[in-house]
Design a protein around this motif. Structure first.
Motif, mmCIF file in Angstrom:
data_model
loop_
_atom_site.group_PDB
_atom_site.id
_atom_site.type_symbol
_atom_site.label_atom_id
_atom_site.label_comp_id
_atom_site.label_asym_id
_atom_site.label_seq_id
_atom_site.Cartn_x
_atom_site.Cartn_y
_atom_site.Cartn_z
ATOM 1 N N LEU A 31 0.835 -1.192 0.000
ATOM 2 C CA LEU A 31 0.000 0.000 0.000
ATOM 3 C C LEU A 31 0.874 1.247 0.000
ATOM 4 O O LEU A 31 1.980 1.243 0.542
ATOM 5 C CB LEU A 31 -0.908 0.015 1.224
ATOM 6 N N ALA A 43 -3.062 0.783 -4.104
ATOM 7 C CA ALA A 43 -2.524 -0.575 -4.106
ATOM 8 C C ALA A 43 -1.337 -0.518 -5.062
ATOM 9 O O ALA A 43 -1.455 -0.018 -6.176
ATOM 10 C CB ALA A 43 -3.565 -1.565 -4.593
ATOM 11 N N ASP A 58 0.379 1.392 -9.835
ATOM 12 C CA ASP A 58 -0.435 1.789 -8.682
ATOM 13 C C ASP A 58 -1.872 2.038 -9.128
ATOM 14 O O ASP A 58 -2.109 2.685 -10.151
ATOM 15 C CB ASP A 58 0.105 3.068 -8.043
#
Length: 178
Positions: A31, A43, A58
């Motif tokens: 994360l 994520a 991401d």
């Protein structure tokens, strides 16, 4: 004798180079909490592609009070070893996103006025510069970076006086390495 010494020197140099090449984990997933155009959470997945390079992908959400957004970014990193688990990384990236205006500032007495709700998509180019620490005894990577993004194709600034095309995105990453 000279051949043995040269062979030993080349062997040690090769082992040293392969040890330094292993400072980038093959994969990392986790994360990346961040702030810039609102508060967000991504994520994040990283994949080593060359000896000193990796790709990062991401997918995240942003929220800044009146706007919500979904954003995808793809980045290329050059990774430079600093010292004992510490690395510096930098590189270019691209991305896209979609935002939604949930502002209720044109309330005509019976709820939201649908003429003033808005949403849109955008693209961006970015760069990244950051520092990371890769633990040697546990599969964990911690990072801190900044990604200044230049947005294009976005009409959000027509509705939001606080919005700018240049958005700093500062994040802290926590990733499992494997």
């Amino acid at each position: 004798m000279t051949k043995r010494i040269l062979f030993s020197v080349f062997l040690l140099a090769g082992l040293s180079a392969s040890t330094k090449a292993q400072t980038i984990p093959k994969n990392a997933i986790g994360l990346r909490p961040n702030a810039g155009d609102g508060i967000g959470l991504d994520a994040s997945y990283q994949r080593k592609v060359f000896t000193k390079n990796r790709l990062e992908f991401d997918l995240g959400l942003r929220e800044d009070g009146h706007y919500d957004a979904v954003k995808f970014a793809a980045l290329f990193h050059w990774v430079f070893k600093i010292d004992k688990g510490f690395n510096f990384y930098a590189g270019p990236g691209i991305g896209a996103g979609h935002w939604n205006d949930d502002r209720n500032y044109y309330n005509n007495g019976n709820g939201n006025d649908p003429r003033w709700s808005d949403n849109g998509g955008y693209g961006f180019v970015t760069g990244v510069a950051g520092i990371e620490y890769v633990f040697s005894n546990i599969p964990l990577q911690l990072s801190f970076d900044i990604r200044p993004e230049v947005h294009f194709g976005d009409d959000r600034k027509d509705y939001d006086n606080d919005y700018h095309d240049l958005v700093p995105d500062v994040g802290f990453g926590v990733r499992y390495t494997f």
